[in-house]
Design an enzyme around this catalytic site. Structure first.
Site, short mmCIF file in Angstrom:
data_model
loop_
_atom_site.label_atom_id
_atom_site.label_comp_id
_atom_site.label_asym_id
_atom_site.label_seq_id
_atom_site.Cartn_x
_atom_site.Cartn_y
_atom_site.Cartn_z
N LYS A 104 74.64 -45.43 3.65
CA LYS A 104 75.54 -44.28 2.46
C LYS A 104 74.33 -45.27 1.33
O LYS A 104 74.05 -44.16 -0.03
CB LYS A 104 76.90 -44.11 2.07
CG LYS A 104 77.04 -44.33 1.06
CD LYS A 104 78.67 -43.98 1.53
CE LYS A 104 79.03 -42.87 -0.64
NZ LYS A 104 80.69 -43.60 -0.79
N HIS A 156 56.82 -17.08 35.35
CA HIS A 156 57.33 -16.52 34.62
C HIS A 156 59.12 -16.22 34.92
O HIS A 156 59.53 -15.03 34.81
CB HIS A 156 57.15 -15.29 33.74
CG HIS A 156 55.50 -15.09 33.89
ND1 HIS A 156 55.56 -16.20 32.74
CD2 HIS A 156 54.39 -14.58 34.14
CE1 HIS A 156 53.74 -15.88 32.29
NE2 HIS A 156 53.03 -14.73 33.27
#
Length: 513
Positions: free
Chosen positions: A136, A274
Site C-alpha cells: 500500500k 478441431h
C-alpha cells in the site's frame, strides 16, 4: 535517517546474498525466527523483531510482527508531517524494504496425508499483513515476495542507492496478486471442507505456465495458466519431449483428446481435429488400436493430434512417422520409438500421467461479463441398465459396438452422431444445426469409405423427429443408441420397428457445446 529492511521468508533461495547487498547499501536488517538464524549463521548482522517491538514472539510464533512499531514503520507516509510526527512520538522507525514470502500453505495441503490442523498452522497471518501494508505504501517501501526479483532490486541499489518508483509500484502489484492467490487457496480449501459447492464469491487462482505465441488466430494474444493445485492428468502437467512450442489450438485440441481417451481402459488411440474426434480405435495392442484409429478416417487425421493410452513402441512409431501430425501424447515412448519420431523436429511429443483421470475438477467457461461453472460429464453408465425400446433386441456384437459408440459420441460437438463397428469409429457428424444433418454427414463419410455396412449409430441427444432414424435405416443401420426423452420418442421407435432396427435408450444425454 538509517534505512531498515524486514526479512522473514520460508523460501530462503538467494536470501543470504541479497541480505549482504542490503547491508552493503547501509541498510539495517530486522529479522525473525528461522530467517534470522540463517542470516546469523552466515555472519549477516540482524536485529531481532522483539528488539523492535519490545515483545517476544508468542503463541508458537502466531504473534510476532502484528505490532504498531512494525506496521507504523511500513504504513507511515514520509511525505506527511503528521505521519512522521506520529512515528517520532511513538518511537517508530520507518521500514523501507520488506522481503517476505509466506508459510507454505499450498505445499502443505498438497501432501497426501495432510490433516486440517496442519493446514491451519500453515495459514500465514503476519506475513500477508506486512506485505499488504508495504505494498500500500509503495511510494516509499520496496516489497519483495519472489526471490526472482532480488537481482533487479540489488542492481538498482548498487547503481542508484534506491529503487525506482516504477519498480516499487510493479512489485506492489505483484504482491497483491500473491496475497490474493494465497487467500484464494485458503478459501477454496475451507469451502471444500464445509461442502460449499456454489460459493457466493468464486475466487480462482492459477499460475502462469507459458506465454503463447498467439491465440486461436495470429492477431489474438494468449497465455496458458496451470491450476495452483496442479492436476497430473492435465495438459498443464504434460512433459514435452520434442517439437515446437504448443499453440493455443494445440492445447485446446489436446485437452479434448485426453478427455476422450480416459473413457477407454483397453489399448486405445484417438485422433482429433478441431475439438472433434476424427478417429477412435481400440485393439489388443496399441499398434492395432492406432491402425484402427487411422483407418477410421485417413484423410482427416492429416495435421491432427494423436493420444494413445499405452507406451508408444517401435512398431507404432514406425506407422505414425510418415503421417503429418501436430502432436502425439502417450504415457511414455520407448527409446527406439522416441528416436524415430524425434527425427521430425517440429512434431510435438508429450508424456502424460495416465494413472489418475482428474474427473472431479470443475469446468469453467468464460462468457462476456461472466463465467459458467459445471462439473464434468463423467457420469458412470452401465449398459446393463439401458432400455431396449424396439421389438428387435441388439445382438451381442451390436451391443458391444453401441457401447463403444456411446463412449465416443459424448465427446463430439452437438448435434452429434457417430457410427462405429469393429472397435473403431467409421463416421462422425458434428456440430450441425439439426440432427438429421449430422446423421447424413456421418452416413456419407462411412459410405464413402466403404464402412457403412454393419455399422451402428449413436446420438448424443434424442431424435426430435423420426427422420433421422428413417435416413439411417434406409442406409442400412441396424442398431441405434440414444438417450430418449423426446415427446415424439414413439415416432422414432415406430420407425425403427418398421425397418427392423434395434434401438436402445440410455436415459442420459451428452450435449457437448
Amino acid at each position: 535517517m538509517k534505512r531498515r529492511a524486514l526479512l522473514s521468508v520460508s523460501d530462503k533461495t538467494g536470501l543470504v546474498d541479497f541480505a549482504k547487498v542490503l547491508v552493503d547499501a547501509g541498510i539495517e536488517i530486522i529479522s525473525t525466527g528461522g530467517t534470522k538464524k540463517a542470516l546469523d549463521e552466515h555472519g549477516v548482522p540482524t536485529i531481532g523483531i522483539e528488539e523492535v517491538t519490545g515483545f517476544p514472539e508468542m503463541m508458537d510464533g502466531r504473534v510476532k510482527t502484528l505490532h504498531p512499531k512494525i506496521h507504523g514503520g511500513l504504513l507511515g507516509r514520509r511525505d506527511l508531517a503528521t505521519h512522521m510526527d506520529a512515528m517520532k512520538a511513538h518511537d517508530i522507525t520507518p521500514i523501507d524494504f520488506v522481503v517476505v514470502n509466506l508459510y507454505p500453505f499450498k505445499e502443505t495441503i498438497l501432501k497426501p496425508d495432510v490433516n486440517e490442523a496442519d493446514a491451519i498452522e500453515n495459514i500465514d497471518i503476519g506475513g500477508p499483513s506486512m506485505l499488504r501494508s508495504a505494498a500500500k505504501n509503495f511510494a516509499s517501501v520496496t516489497v519483495i515476495v519472489d526471490p526472482s526479483d532480488y537481482e533487479k532490486v540489488a542492481a538498482e541499489l548498487k547503481a542508484e542507492g534506491q529503487t525506482s518508483l516504477e519498480t516499487r509500484k510493479a512489485l506492489a502489484a505483484k504482491t497483491f496478486r500473491h496475497t490474493a492467490s494465497y487467500d484464494a487457496l485458503i478459501a477454496q480449501y475451507f469451502s471444500e471442507i464445509v461442502g460449499v459447492t456454489t460459493p457466493e464469491k468464486l475466487t480462482l487462482t492459477y499460475d502462469l505456465r507459458q506465454t503463447l505465441r498467439y491465440g486461436e488466430n495470429s492477431h489474438q494474444q494468449a497465455s496458458f495458466y496451470r491450476c495452483a493445485l496442479p492436476k497430473a492428468y492435465s495438459m498443464a502437467s504434460a512433459k514435452q519431449l520434442n517439437g515446437k512450442e504448443l499453440s493455443y489450438n494445440n492445447i485446446k485440441d489436446a485437452d479434448a483428446a485426453i478427455r476422450i481417451i480416459r473413457e477407454f481402459d483397453e489399448p486405445t488411440a484417438v485422433a482429433l481435429k478441431h475439438m472433434n474426434p476424427c478417429g477412435i480405435g481400440t485393439g489388443s495392442t496399441i499398434k492395432e488400436a492406432f491402425d484402427r484409429c487411422f483407418d477410421a478416417d485417413p484423410v482427416s487425421i492429416f495435421g491432427g493430434i494423436i493420444v494413445l493410452n499405452r507406451p508408444v513402441d517401435l512398431k507404432t512409431a514406425e506407422v505414425m512417422r510418415p503421417i503429418f501430425l501436430e502432436l502425439i501424447i502417450a504415457p511414455s515412448f520407448d527409446d527406439d520409438a522416441l528416436a524415430i519420431l524425434s527425427q521430425k523436429k517440429n512434431l510435438r511429443l508429450l508424456t502424460l500421467d495416465f494413472s489418475e483421470k482428474n474427473t472431479e475438477e470443475n469446468e469453467f467457461v468464460s462468457v462476456l461479463g461472466g463465467l459458467l461453472v459445471q462439473n464434468q460429464d463423467v457420469i458412470e453408465e452401465n449398459p446393463e441398465n439401458w432400455q431396449v425400446v424396439t421389438k428387435r433386441q441388439p445382438t451381442k456384437d451390436e451391443l458391444e459396438a453401441l457401447t463403444f459408440a456411446w463412449k465416443a459420441v459424448k465427446h463430439v460437438k452437438s448435434n452429434a452422431i457417430l457410427l462405429a463397428k469393429d472397435n473403431q469409429t467409421v463416421g462422425v457428424g458434428a456440430g450441425q444445426m439439426n440432427r438429421v444433418g449430422s446423421v447424413k454427414i456421418a452416413v456419407e463419410q462411412a459410405k464413402a469409405a466403404g464402412k457403412l455396412e454393419g455399422a451402428v449409430m449413436s446420438s448424443d441427444a434424442f431424435f426430435p423427429m423420426s427422420d433421422s432414424v428413417e435416413f439411417a435405416a434406409q442406409n442400412g443401420i441396424k442398431a441405434i443408441v440414444q438417450p430418449g426423452g423426446s415427446i415424439k420418442d414413439q415416432d422414432s421407435i415406430d420407425m425403427a420397428d418398421k425397418y427392423g432396427i434395434a434401438m436402445v435408450f440410455t436415459n442420459v444425454r451428452h450435449f457437448r457445446h
